[in-house]
Design an enzyme around this catalytic site. Sequence first.
Site: not given
Length: 548
Positions: A241, A261, A408
């Site tokens: 990540k 995004r 995550k």
Amino acid sequence: MTRLIDLANASRALAATRSRAAKVDRLAALLRHCDRDAIAGSETGRNEVGGREIEQVARWLTGEIRPKTTPGSTPGRAGAARLHIGPAQMAATDAVEPAPQPRLTVTDLARRLDALADIRGSGSQTRRAAALAGLFAEATVDEQGFLRRLLLGELRQGALGAQMVEAIARAFDIPLGSVQRARMLRADIGEVARLAQSAGRAGLDALGLTLFQPIQPMLASAADDLADALAQLPEPLLEYKLDGARVQIHKSGRQVRVFSRQGNDVSAAVPELIDQVAALPASELVLDGETLALTQSGRPLPFQTTMRRFGRQQDDPALRQQLPLTVFCFDCLALDGETLIDAPLRTRRAALSETVPATMRTSFIEAANAARASDFLAQALAAGHEGLMAKDPGSTYAAGARGSHWLKLKQSHSLDLVVLAAEWGSGRRRGWLSNLHLGARDGAGGFIMLGKTFKGLTDQLLAWQTEQLLARAVARDDQIVHVRPELVVEIAFNELQQSRHYPGGLALRFARVKRYRPDKGPAEADDIHGVRALFERQVAYQPEPAHD
DNA sequence: GGTGGCTGCCC
DNA sequence: ATTCTGC
DNA sequence: GCAGAATGGGCAGCCACC
């Protein structure tokens, strides 16, 4: 014809009920009432409203003030979409006498917002304030309230995008799945509503992933730790990540556009990404990835440094030389005319490997046991990255959804800090002291503020801390209660950032309350030397570039 | 020409 | 971005 | 489990002001 007062009344009714079904009913009724005729262009001829009433209604009642910039629009035009109205500009409306009768229509407001967005240049703040006051003078008290909440992004009606999607389905008798699918393929809810109204289910179902139309990026949920991630996804695909900015890159032939995004076209800021993707042999591509600045030896630079590049509107050639951006892709959503979002991740990752060189992809492993997963995490952290993503290799690309297919896993730290002050909450936190000012001991009997947080507080804790803090108040103004520095609170955070704002030159990133430490006095809180030491360990992993 | 406030948008 | 809460 | 609310720090860009 839909009037502004209809929206204001609906918004108030939404806020007044907790029933989701009732909210959807109310929204659906509004949508059904929208005219089907196109709105005429604005008087200036530039920056036209166009479209239909229903587009504005769907956007505004979901808190989206302006449509996203459309692809093909010039960079200069993109700036025109912004209103530049925040709390400070809004003060211009404070003393505006409301109109006695509602007169404004949805179309009127759309035109007025276009005119506001067109105000630029010297003297613009004054002219914008005047235009805003003029608008408010034509609005009734209820309309003014709605406008204020809309423009400041504080609708607080308990219904935004998801309820609107259901309402569109209800209003036009379309299966919910068709509307949800259309919603993930188009950033603009207004467009979805207009299509539903004019073309119904068939119109929505005909939508596909279209090149240069950004789709909503798939989101991830947080995992507590590696064990938690592996419990939820026993055979995950694990990826590094990276701490940069999410990018969705579209390519057709030599033409390439990069979207953020939120679906903003950021191509102008990232020419090196454009060049790299343009050079790939695939003729059509949609890639999902993360871009960040690296040191010359390839270690990630702090997020702040990445944003010096990614945060700007236009390329700066000198800065580009000094801080080139690198992109690491982790998904392939379309390849040479074929849409892959309904294919499993494993297939998409294979398509990525065939299409994009390894230097432009994130590292990943599949089918790891706990030991290998743990090694991989250690490897990612040692390389200076944020942590890992754990993904279900069989899952499709669920655009916009924050499901459990992607997890995550980020590193975090904690410090015991002292509450220096607190700010009164708003909305559902009105009447409670909410936002805490946090400080570390300075070693001389004082404290150095490192940031604020309002996260991690339950209603019970809010009530408790309000009482405790008021009992320690030493000074107060409208917003802030300053207190004797006695309460110690354990704060989790992800990273220390350099700060121009805070006196210690450091600030906490993503601070949240873990628990109060009634067992500790302020003398036992962490001191600034420890904090600085932690920051030094952080930068040791991320040295500045060798040259200037 | 420098500085500081406001806004929008990254996380 | 993270966290809590109501549905 | 989802959706929404509450609100964080820092970046560039633009404008106001000195």
